[in-house]
Write a protein that holds these residues in place. Structure first.
Motif, mmCIF file in Angstrom:
data_model
loop_
_atom_site.group_PDB
_atom_site.id
_atom_site.type_symbol
_atom_site.label_atom_id
_atom_site.label_comp_id
_atom_site.label_asym_id
_atom_site.label_seq_id
_atom_site.Cartn_x
_atom_site.Cartn_y
_atom_site.Cartn_z
ATOM 1 N N ASP A 248 37.346 39.260 29.657
ATOM 2 C CA ASP A 248 37.662 40.540 30.290
ATOM 3 C C ASP A 248 39.018 40.483 30.987
ATOM 4 N N PHE A 249 39.281 39.379 31.686
ATOM 5 C CA PHE A 249 40.572 39.190 32.349
ATOM 6 C C PHE A 249 41.708 39.195 31.334
ATOM 7 N N TYR A 250 41.551 38.439 30.269
ATOM 8 C CA TYR A 250 42.592 38.324 29.247
ATOM 9 C C TYR A 250 42.846 39.666 28.566
ATOM 10 N N GLN A 251 41.778 40.395 28.292
ATOM 11 C CA GLN A 251 41.909 41.703 27.652
ATOM 12 C C GLN A 251 42.732 42.651 28.527
ATOM 13 N N GLN A 252 42.456 42.645 29.823
ATOM 14 C CA GLN A 252 43.187 43.519 30.746
ATOM 15 C C GLN A 252 44.643 43.091 30.875
ATOM 16 N N VAL A 253 44.882 41.800 30.938
ATOM 17 C CA VAL A 253 46.244 41.283 31.069
ATOM 18 C C VAL A 253 47.082 41.646 29.844
ATOM 19 N N MET A 254 46.508 41.477 28.654
ATOM 20 C CA MET A 254 47.241 41.787 27.431
ATOM 21 C C MET A 254 47.481 43.286 27.274
ATOM 22 N N SER A 255 46.723 44.086 27.997
ATOM 23 C CA SER A 255 46.913 45.530 27.952
ATOM 24 C C SER A 255 47.991 45.998 28.923
ATOM 25 N N ALA A 317 38.499 25.717 31.731
ATOM 26 C CA ALA A 317 37.858 24.723 32.603
ATOM 27 C C ALA A 317 37.572 25.261 34.007
ATOM 28 N N GLY A 318 38.041 26.473 34.320
ATOM 29 C CA GLY A 318 37.824 27.029 35.652
ATOM 30 C C GLY A 318 38.742 26.462 36.713
ATOM 31 N N ARG A 319 39.860 25.869 36.295
ATOM 32 C CA ARG A 319 40.830 25.330 37.244
ATOM 33 C C ARG A 319 41.853 26.402 37.620
ATOM 34 N N SER A 320 42.364 26.323 38.817
ATOM 35 C CA SER A 320 43.278 27.348 39.314
ATOM 36 C C SER A 320 44.650 27.256 38.650
ATOM 37 N N LEU A 321 45.220 28.429 38.345
ATOM 38 C CA LEU A 321 46.561 28.515 37.773
ATOM 39 C C LEU A 321 47.635 28.728 38.841
ATOM 40 N N GLU A 344 41.649 37.936 41.985
ATOM 41 C CA GLU A 344 40.486 38.783 42.218
ATOM 42 C C GLU A 344 39.430 38.597 41.136
ATOM 43 N N LYS A 345 39.875 38.533 39.862
ATOM 44 C CA LYS A 345 38.932 38.483 38.745
ATOM 45 C C LYS A 345 38.393 37.075 38.513
ATOM 46 N N ILE A 346 39.256 36.073 38.570
ATOM 47 C CA ILE A 346 38.861 34.708 38.226
ATOM 48 C C ILE A 346 38.506 33.885 39.460
ATOM 49 N N LEU A 347 39.302 34.004 40.528
ATOM 50 C CA LEU A 347 39.049 33.216 41.742
ATOM 51 C C LEU A 347 38.180 33.952 42.751
ATOM 52 N N HIS A 348 37.852 35.226 42.461
ATOM 53 C CA HIS A 348 36.947 36.026 43.292
ATOM 54 C C HIS A 348 37.454 36.183 44.729
ATOM 55 N N ASP A 350 39.419 38.432 47.825
ATOM 56 C CA ASP A 350 39.335 39.802 48.306
ATOM 57 C C ASP A 350 40.700 40.495 48.258
ATOM 58 N N GLN A 351 40.698 41.780 47.929
ATOM 59 C CA GLN A 351 41.938 42.543 47.859
ATOM 60 C C GLN A 351 42.667 42.542 49.196
ATOM 61 N N ARG A 352 41.939 42.514 50.280
ATOM 62 C CA ARG A 352 42.550 42.526 51.611
ATOM 63 C C ARG A 352 43.396 41.267 51.830
ATOM 64 N N THR A 353 43.014 40.156 51.219
ATOM 65 C CA THR A 353 43.782 38.918 51.329
ATOM 66 C C THR A 353 45.180 39.103 50.764
ATOM 67 N N PHE A 354 45.274 39.774 49.613
ATOM 68 C CA PHE A 354 46.579 39.974 48.979
ATOM 69 C C PHE A 354 47.471 40.895 49.810
ATOM 70 N N GLU A 355 46.861 41.898 50.438
ATOM 71 C CA GLU A 355 47.633 42.808 51.279
ATOM 72 C C GLU A 355 48.239 42.067 52.474
ATOM 73 N N LEU A 356 47.463 41.175 53.068
ATOM 74 C CA LEU A 356 47.964 40.394 54.208
ATOM 75 C C LEU A 356 49.082 39.452 53.769
ATOM 76 N N ILE A 357 48.895 38.795 52.633
ATOM 77 C CA ILE A 357 49.905 37.855 52.137
ATOM 78 C C ILE A 357 51.197 38.592 51.808
ATOM 79 N N SER A 358 51.088 39.766 51.191
ATOM 80 C CA SER A 358 52.277 40.560 50.875
ATOM 81 C C SER A 358 53.006 40.974 52.145
ATOM 82 N N ARG A 359 52.257 41.307 53.185
ATOM 83 C CA ARG A 359 52.884 41.714 54.448
ATOM 84 C C ARG A 359 53.671 40.556 55.063
ATOM 85 N N VAL A 360 53.057 39.371 55.061
ATOM 86 C CA VAL A 360 53.740 38.207 55.631
ATOM 87 C C VAL A 360 54.985 37.871 54.805
ATOM 88 N N ALA A 361 54.852 37.873 53.471
ATOM 89 C CA ALA A 361 55.985 37.553 52.599
ATOM 90 C C ALA A 361 57.114 38.569 52.783
#
Length: 469
Positions: A248-255, A317-321, A344-348, A350-361
């Motif tokens: 499902d992740f790969y299908q969405q990415v390729m789209s 293998a479920g290892r982080s990229l 979000e899809k593979i490492l599960h 939260d969307q709020r985590t990305f918003e905080l990281i973007s703010r700090v960056a």
């Protein structure tokens, strides 16, 4: 894609799909006609090279040399004949009530040998299978391809996908040129199991697009590739699984992110014979720098798709990229939305985590002092413990406060719930901060020189996976 009711046994299902395809292509054929056709392919075109599937069968038994076709049709003809004396029962594979026959390594892939009766129920000659299952298994080789020197069978959680892929492999095996160089099973263009799996996903998505349909009626398909051999005294099988989540992740990415994703994947093919291969965004070829005064070596996809690729292997293998993405983002643009979708899809996460990281960056990247950005990049890149990352964030929070900002950079609840909750990985947070920061700098066309010595420190984190051709 055609629907098909299959048993769930991979070798039986793939064989049934091959038989179904042959009968659909030749409406006047009966099962006996398809049986004769497959036997001719195995004996004539493949020169009886069926040893990786069946041991001492009518085709592979040396005692049958010159009589392979006759012995094989004799055995399977008896299976298809209606003999009222033949014992009936419930097939161990299909669950159907029908005439039963003993199955061993001569007629079932990766089965036990009939000579070891103590391993069979009630000291029977072999596992009791119905004639339909045994007939289907006989057609399974035509639905396989060679990957990494051994046969590879692909099976899906969605029956219609199994049928489609088996039919595709059948077509490849029946191509006139398939046996010109080497009699036997056709060789996959992707000689690596992980690459072959994602190649099958590409084939599925192309077929879905061609039919103007979507795989929405139910869950996304999971795929399992069986890389096996039933040869002699060394039978073996290695399973490679691509989950429905990864599909499902790969299908969405390729789209939505096809160009940056395929460039990223292409840049990570590795081979000990072509060290230093580099990818470009505007071509599918790889370029290998030569020695002084030597031209570049151009490597086409037909060659490098057989190489080891850690991106595909990590996904399976479920290892982080994130470590690979972080290093890539330092020099190339990579959509942060793609990174967050992966998390979000593979490492599960939260969307709020990305918003905080973007703010700090964003806060770091918009500072006017390049030296301050340089220090933050250096501290993040060389952090070896979670406490170093947390202390850095506290320092940024203090700096934001001392500039009389109207809003805090981080709130305590966000820090505890979304950045460092129990069970979270500080390395993932560090890598995401770096990825987002590099993205901000790329977007602002701002280049900041890293502090001297960073390369040597970061080298300790390099991917240690080696070439696995």
């Amino acid at each position: 894609m055609n629907q098909a009711g299959l048993s769930g046994d991979p070798f039986t299902d793939v064989g049934a799909a091959v038989l179904q395809t042959l009968l659909a292509q030749h409406p006047n054929w009966q099962e006996q006609d398809a049986l004769k056709f497959a036997t001719d392919v195995y004996v004539q075109s493949w020169q009886s090279k069926l040893h990786a599937f069946f041991l001492n069968s009518g085709i592979t038994n040396p005692a049958n040399k010159g009589k392979e076709v006759e012995r094989t049709l004799e055995y399977y003809g008896a299976l298809l004949a209606d003999d009222p004396k033949q014992a009936k029962g419930w097939c161990r594979v299909s669950g159907q009530y029908e005439p039963l026959f003993p199955a061993g390594r001569e007629n079932q892939v990766l089965a036990g040998s009939g000579t070891f009766l103590n391993f069979n129920h009630g000291l029977e000659q072999g596992l009791q299978l119905g004639r339909s299952a045994l007939l289907n298994i006989y057609f399974a080789p035509l639905g396989c391809l060679e990957v990494g020197g051994n046969p590879a069978l692909i099976h899906s959680s969605r029956p219609e996908v199994t049928v489609f892929l088996a039919a595709s492999n059948l077509k490849e095996n029946l191509r006139p040129a398939a046996t010109e160089l080497k009699p036997g099973l056709a060789k996959s263009s992707r000689g690596n199991a992980a690459n072959a799996l994602f190649g099958y996903v590409d084939d599925i998505l192309k077929e879905v697009k061609r039919e103007s349909s979507k795989l929405t009626d139910g869950s996304a398909p999971a795929l399992t590739l069986y890389n096996f051999t039933n040869f002699g005294a060394k039978p073996d099988v290695v399973l490679h699984h691509l989950s429905a989540t990864v599909f499902d992740f790969y299908q969405q990415v390729m789209s939505e992110y096809k160009e940056p994703w395929t460039w990223f994947v292409r840049a990570h093919y590795r081979s000990s014979k072509f060290k230093g291969a580099r990818a470009q965004p505007d071509t599918t070829a790889l370029f290998v720098p030569g020695k002084a005064h030597e031209a570049l070596t151009i490597v086409e996809p037909t060659t490098y798709r057989a190489w080891y690729n850690p991106v595909y292997n990590y996904l399976l293998a479920g290892r982080s990229l994130l470590e690979m993405i972080k290093k890539w983002c330092r020099y190339q643009r990579f959509p942060f939305d793609l990174t967050t979708y992966y998390c979000e899809k593979i490492l599960h996460m939260d969307q709020r985590t990305f918003e905080l990281i973007s703010r700090v960056a964003r806060y770091v990247a918009t500072q006017t002092d390049d030296s301050a950005i340089k220090r933050t990049l250096t501290r993040l890149s060389t952090a070896r413990t979670g406490s170093e990352v947390r202390l850095l964030l506290v320092g940024l929070q203090r700096r934001n406060y001392e500039t009389d900002a109207t809003e805090p950079l981080l709130r305590l609840d966000d820090y505890v719930r979304y950045l460092f909750p129990d069970g979270s990985s500080w390395r993932e947070i560090r890598d995401l901060l770096l990825i987002s920061l590099y993205e901000q700098l790329h977007e602002n066309n701002r280049h900041v020189e890293l502090e001297e010595g960073l390369e040597e420190v970061a080298a300790g984190d390099e991917d240690t996976d080696t070439d696995q051709e």
